[in-house]
Every structure is written in structure tokens, then in C-alpha cells.
Scaffold this active site. Structure first.
Site, PDB file in Angstrom:
ATOM      1  N   ASP A 166       0.863  -1.180   0.000  1.00 58.36           N
ATOM      2  CA  ASP A 166       0.000   0.000   0.000  1.00 58.36           C
ATOM      3  C   ASP A 166       0.901   1.233   0.000  1.00 58.36           C
ATOM      4  O   ASP A 166       1.910   1.263   0.722  1.00 58.36           O
ATOM      5  CB  ASP A 166      -0.857   0.053   1.262  1.00 58.36           C
ATOM      6  CG  ASP A 166      -2.040  -0.901   1.235  1.00 58.36           C
ATOM      7  OD1 ASP A 166      -2.215  -1.622   0.237  1.00 58.36           O
ATOM      8  OD2 ASP A 166      -2.786  -0.929   2.232  1.00 58.36           O
ATOM      9  N   HIS A 191       4.900  -7.624  -0.265  1.00 64.67           N
ATOM     10  CA  HIS A 191       4.510  -8.879  -0.900  1.00 64.67           C
ATOM     11  C   HIS A 191       5.111  -8.994  -2.301  1.00 64.67           C
ATOM     12  O   HIS A 191       5.502  -7.994  -2.909  1.00 64.67           O
ATOM     13  CB  HIS A 191       2.986  -8.972  -0.963  1.00 64.67           C
ATOM     14  CG  HIS A 191       2.335  -9.054   0.387  1.00 64.67           C
ATOM     15  ND1 HIS A 191       1.684 -10.170   0.848  1.00 64.67           N
ATOM     16  CD2 HIS A 191       2.255  -8.137   1.396  1.00 64.67           C
ATOM     17  CE1 HIS A 191       1.218  -9.954   2.065  1.00 64.67           C
ATOM     18  NE2 HIS A 191       1.551  -8.710   2.420  1.00 64.67           N
ATOM     19  N   SER A 204       8.883   3.176   4.983  1.00 64.77           N
ATOM     20  CA  SER A 204       9.748   3.899   4.066  1.00 64.77           C
ATOM     21  C   SER A 204       9.301   3.722   2.636  1.00 64.77           C
ATOM     22  O   SER A 204       8.167   4.038   2.305  1.00 64.77           O
ATOM     23  CB  SER A 204      11.210   3.465   4.246  1.00 64.77           C
ATOM     24  OG  SER A 204      12.059   4.267   3.461  1.00 64.77           O
TER      25      SER A 204
END
Length: 300
Positions: A99, A156, A260
Site C-alpha cells: 500500500d 509482498h 519507508s
């Protein structure tokens, strides 16, 4: 300091200037300790404040009570309800690994990666020096995704792949946000980072996890916590056929303990078309299809 490049403001420079002086690694080590405190009187008020301040939607979390986590870092790296982030299943589709917001994306040209107006940086420096992978990625494509404090912080796989090499590159711990990206030259190739290099049906594929102040801890599912300690020299791990990990598209491969930036590198042999709507500062979500093979074929 050079003239202000287009897109950067004097305020951006004023915000960035103190970061050249602050002890980024010391601050990050203290943060590392604090975020693992388990005493409810310490962790719970801070966690509740964090949720309110950053507007975190705990309804998305697998465990919705922010005070139920053993320490703040467990909350920060919380799992999401899996049905909320369906993983791209299109043949030849590249799934978003996190995200976040797109910082930049495009083509790697003559060994340089675009950072912001007036700034780019070296692919060779990003990967920690001379590497057999440089020729594979030069002329390929990249996407840089910034994770804010409110975002999900597990990373992921964007495609089915086999791990071949991991590199830990020590460096600075500048803050990573839109303002510092606009004004600190070579930011992503100066900060501490962990590079994971894979072979995939798309060809060579890399995920670069870039650290930042308060983000001095990066881990992978196959090796655990890579940093801290920061170290002073580049470390490399090579994985032969017996050691290599096969990871599927959408499978967790690592996480930031705090947050980050992730940079995805795609080898030049894969002709990819970016999904319409992918643009700088655009929001992306884990699992969505951000690019596709131009010929539409599934090379897996």
C-alpha cells in the site's frame, strides 16, 4: 547548494537541511527499542494517539483493537484482513507489492533512475556496486512507492519468482517523503537498503527496501531481521538451487519495522505496459495490477 530544481521549494530545502546534521542511526536505534516496549502504560497511549493522528482505519486490520498487540511494532506491522487486498491474477500481470503512493515510475535509462525533477541516481549505486544484474536492469523499468506511517507495512511479491541474491547496503537514514525526495540528491541510493534479486517469468526482478530515519529495521521472510546492525560494508548473500526460496505472487516477502519506500526493478527483457491511472502521487494498493506484459502472454 545548487539552484532550486523545478518542483522543489525553499521550504523543502529548509525542512531537509537539519537531516544532514541529525544522528539518523542513533535516533532509529532508540525508536527500535521504544517500539518493542511491552508495558501497557507505555505502548497503549502512544498506539491510540498514533491511530488518531494518522487516521488509521483499524477496521481493515485482522485484529482491530490497537492495544491488543504485544508492542507498538507488532501493531505497526499488523496483518490486514486478506479479503480486502485481492491479488492480481491476470496472466502476465504485475501485482503492487505494498500500500502506498507512487513517487515515480518509468524506464531505467543509461543506468540512471529518475527520482524527482532535477534529480536521478545510479542503478549501480542503488544495487551496492558492480553486479552481474546491472546489464539486465539497464533499459528495464522501475516503480518507486512511498509508504506513509498510516499504511500497511508488509511487503509482498509482485510476481512468482525464485530468490537468487540479497544485498544489504549500509548508508544514511534521511527521512523519505515527497519533500526530501525533491531536494536530497540520490536519496534512495544514499539511504540504507536491502535489495532482493529474483528470477521470474518476467526475467530479472528486484525489490529494493529503502530505510529512513526511524526505519532502521528491515526484515525478510527467509532471513529475518537484516538490519540492525547497520554495519559498514556491503553484505551479499547468494542462493543456489538448494537454498533458493520460491515465492508466489502476493506472498509476503518482508516488512518494514516502521515505514519507508519500495523500489521495484523489472528487467529489460520484459516489455511491460503500466496500468492506466498509475501516476506520480497516485495511491496504489497491495495486490492491484500495476503493469502487464505488453504482449499479454503469461510467461510463468
Amino acid at each position: 547548494m545548487s539552484a532550486t530544481p523545478p518542483g522543489a521549494s525553499l521550504l523543502d530545502y529548509l525542512k531537509a537541511l537539519p537531516q544532514y546534521l541529525m544522528p539518523g542511526h542513533l535516533i532509529s536505534r532508540l525508536t527500535h527499542r521504544f517500539t518493542r516496549l511491552r508495558h501497557p502504560a507505555l505502548k497503549n497511549p502512544f498506539t491510540r494517539w498514533f491511530v488518531r493522528h494518522f487516521g488509521i482505519d483499524m477496521a481493515e486490520a485482522l485484529h482491530e483493537d490497537p492495544t491488543a498487540y504485544e508492542h507498538f511494532n507488532a501493531f505497526f506491522t499488523r496483518a490486514l484482513k486478506p479479503e480486502l487486498r485481492p491479488i492480481c491474477t491476470e496472466p502476465g500481470g504485475l501485482a503492487c507489492p505494498v500500500d502506498g503512493r507512487v513517487s515515480q515510475f518509468g524506464t531505467i535509462r543509461e543506468g540512471r533512475i529518475f527520482q524527482a525533477k532535477g534529480h536521478d541516481y545510479s542503478l549501480q549505486t542503488l544495487l551496492g556496486g558492480e553486479s552481474d544484474w546491472l546489464r539486465d536492469f539497464d533499459g528495464g523499468q522501475f516503480i518507486t512507492i512511498y509508504l506513509s506511517p498510516r499504511d500497511y507495512h508488509r511487503i509482498h511479491m509482485p510476481y512468482d519468482a525464485v530468490l537468487r541474491e540479497m544485498i544489504h547496503v549500509p548508508g544514511r537514514l534521511f527521512s523519505v517523503n515527497p519533500a526530501t525526495t525533491r531536494v536530497i540528491p540520490g536519496l534512495f541510493a544514499r539511504n540504507e537498503r536491502v535489495v532482493s534479486l529474483f528470477e521470474s517469468g518476467l526475467g530479472p526482478l528486484a525489490l529494493v527496501k529503502v530505510g529512513a530515519v526511524n526505519v532502521g529495521s528491515i526484515e525478510t521472510v527467509w532471513a529475518g531481521e537484516i538490519t540492525p546492525p547497520a554495519g559498514r560494508t556491503v553484505r551479499r548473500w547468494h542462493y543456489d538451487a538448494a537454498q533458493a526460496s520460491s515465492l508466489q505472487r502476493g506472498e509476503e516477502m518482508g516488512r518494514f519495522n516502521m515505514g519507508s519506500t519500495v523500489i521495484v526493478l523489472i528487467g529489460r527483457q520484459a516489455a511491460m505496459d503500466w496500468t492506466p491511472g498509475i501516476q506520480p502521487d497516485g495511491v496504489v494498493r497491495l495486490g492491484e495490477c500495476i503493469a502487464r506484459l505488453a504482449n499479454g502472454k503469461n510467461d510463468n
